[in-house]
Design an enzyme around this catalytic site. Structure first.
Site, PDB file in Angstrom:
ATOM      1  CD  GLU A 141      19.679  20.470  34.608  1.00 49.92           C
ATOM      2  OE1 GLU A 141      19.566  19.263  34.897  1.00 49.92           O
ATOM      3  OE2 GLU A 141      20.163  20.873  33.539  1.00 49.92           O
ATOM      4  NE  ARG A 178      47.837  44.762  42.873  1.00 50.53           N
ATOM      5  CZ  ARG A 178      49.028  44.250  42.621  1.00 50.53           C
ATOM      6  NH1 ARG A 178      49.696  43.610  43.573  1.00 50.53           N
ATOM      7  NH2 ARG A 178      49.553  44.348  41.418  1.00 50.53           N
ATOM      8  CD  GLN A 210      33.220  57.355  39.195  1.00 52.28           C
ATOM      9  OE1 GLN A 210      33.690  57.951  38.219  1.00 52.28           O
ATOM     10  NE2 GLN A 210      32.237  57.862  39.928  1.00 52.28           N
TER      11      GLN A 210
END
Length: 385
Positions: free
Chosen positions: A247, A273, A284
């Site tokens: 798991e 955008r 940056q």
């Protein structure tokens, strides 16, 4: 050391990705279920079986895909990238790794042959019943007890958080059979839903992974025959750790896919955008955040692949690599989902974008399958501290 996937592996990943996107198409953005939505349907569960997710690591003779740990992880990673509903993939992984693998490796032959093919086909849903109200990380002090009777055991007590519990047909559970023996006094069982004395509680109202229902399960002198004991009495602790190795590696491959999907969306978003007359990508502070997402993803991916390779080779250090990968991938999932929220700004808070759901689905990763603190303890022990 070769880091290149084979042609067969690449083709399998591409196929699973495409088929997952078809089987579980996203709505607007990366829409996920709301808290009021019901759990997955049996039809959706059958789709997981068709994708090979419910039996990927089970041998073909038992109805599964016959894949090793690494190839199984690649399948779940591809599904995590293609399906926005992380909850249903978590349900599939818990079903296979916490329940299917212990049954495969420790159930008596007749029980294995009766249950595994039906689990792989989607006919049966399995839930792992370990966590108790007073026992989460410490699995050596279980208050659920199993008392020896003729031809079997009587189980008594409550498991507080069972993923798939409300809909499960089969439960893999653990109980104390010898209170004086610590972790050597725990025994593993497989219990079918219709067993007298077994009661499943109401679905729990969870923060995330909403498609995977969870509930408490109570045993009231619930009889379990000898043929449904996994391994030998007292071997339950080892069986549970065996299931956790699967798991903690293969389940978390889902979150590699989720991180890749978030990274792809964030790259597209910051390139398109604009703010203050510039693309977001030109700031940056924005590009650095995206680079950190990429760094976490690739670091976790390398650790997880190494952990799975160690499982496939039966490497004695496999547990170390499994804990390292679980820790890295879970904490990366949280950090990168929060980065995605920051990059999307106000839009990231809208359900239709799917970013807030990714945050909710990521936060529990540092808790389930052994907390980050437990992984650090295991790692410290492995390196001799």
């Amino acid at each position: 050391m070769d880091f290149t996937l084979s042609g067969q592996q690449r083709d399998r990943c591409a196929s699973v990705l495409a088929r997952t996107q078809t089987a579980f198409p996203a709505g607007p953005g990366d829409h996920q279920p709301t808290a009021s939505a019901s759990a997955y349907t049996r039809a959706e569960w059958s789709r997981l079986a068709d994708l090979g997710l419910l039996g990927a690591s089970v041998p073909t003779a038992e109805g599964g895909g016959g894949l090793g740990a690494l190839d199984t992880a690649l399948v779940f990673e591809s599904a995590g990238r293609g399906c926005a509903d992380t909850g249903i993939l978590f349900a599939a992984a818990a079903h296979l790794f916490s329940c299917g693998m212990p049954i495969l490796d420790f159930a008596p032959p007749d029980t294995r042959k009766r249950l595994l093919p039906r689990m792989c086909s989607g006919e049966l849903i399995a839930g792992n019943a370990m966590t108790e109200p007073e026992s989460g990380s410490d699995v050596a002090r279980l208050t659920v007890t199993a008392r020896r009777v003729a031809d079997g055991f009587l189980l008594s007590g409550t498991k507080s958080f069972v993923s798939n519990g409300p809909v499960a047909d089969v439960f893999v559970t653990y109980a104390t059979t010898d209170p004086q023996a610590g972790h050597l006094g725990v025994t593993a069982f497989v219990v079918e839903r219709g067993a007298p004395g077994l009661a499943v509680g109401q679905p729990l109202d969870k923060m995330g992974l909403l498609s995977c229902p969870a509930a408490a399960v109570t045993f009231d002198d619930c009889f379990v025959p000898d043929e449904q004991v996994l391994g030998a009495p007292g071997q339950g602790g080892a069986i549970f750790q065996h299931s956790m190795r699967w798991e903690r590696s293969c389940l978390f491959a889902v979150y590699l896919g989720v991180q890749q999907r978030l990274l792809d969306r964030c790259v597209e978003h910051v390139r398109q955008r604009r703010q203050s007359g510039k693309r977001l990508a030109e700031f940056q502070s924005v590009s650095n955040r995206v680079v950190d997402m990429k760094l976490r993803l690739e670091s976790g991916r390398l650790l997880l692949y190494r952990a799975c390779d160690a499982l496939d080779r039966d490497d004695p250090d496999a547990s170390l690599w499994v804990s390292l990968s679980k820790l890295a991938v879970s904490e990366a999932a949280v950090a990168s989902s929060l980065d995605a929220m920051q990059l999307f700004g106000g839009r990231g808070c809208l359900r239709e974008e799917g970013i807030e759901a990714a945050v909710r689905d990521a936060l529990p990763t540092t808790v389930f399958s052994g907390t980050s603190e437990i992984q650090r303890q295991l790692i410290a022990r492995s390196i001799g501290l």
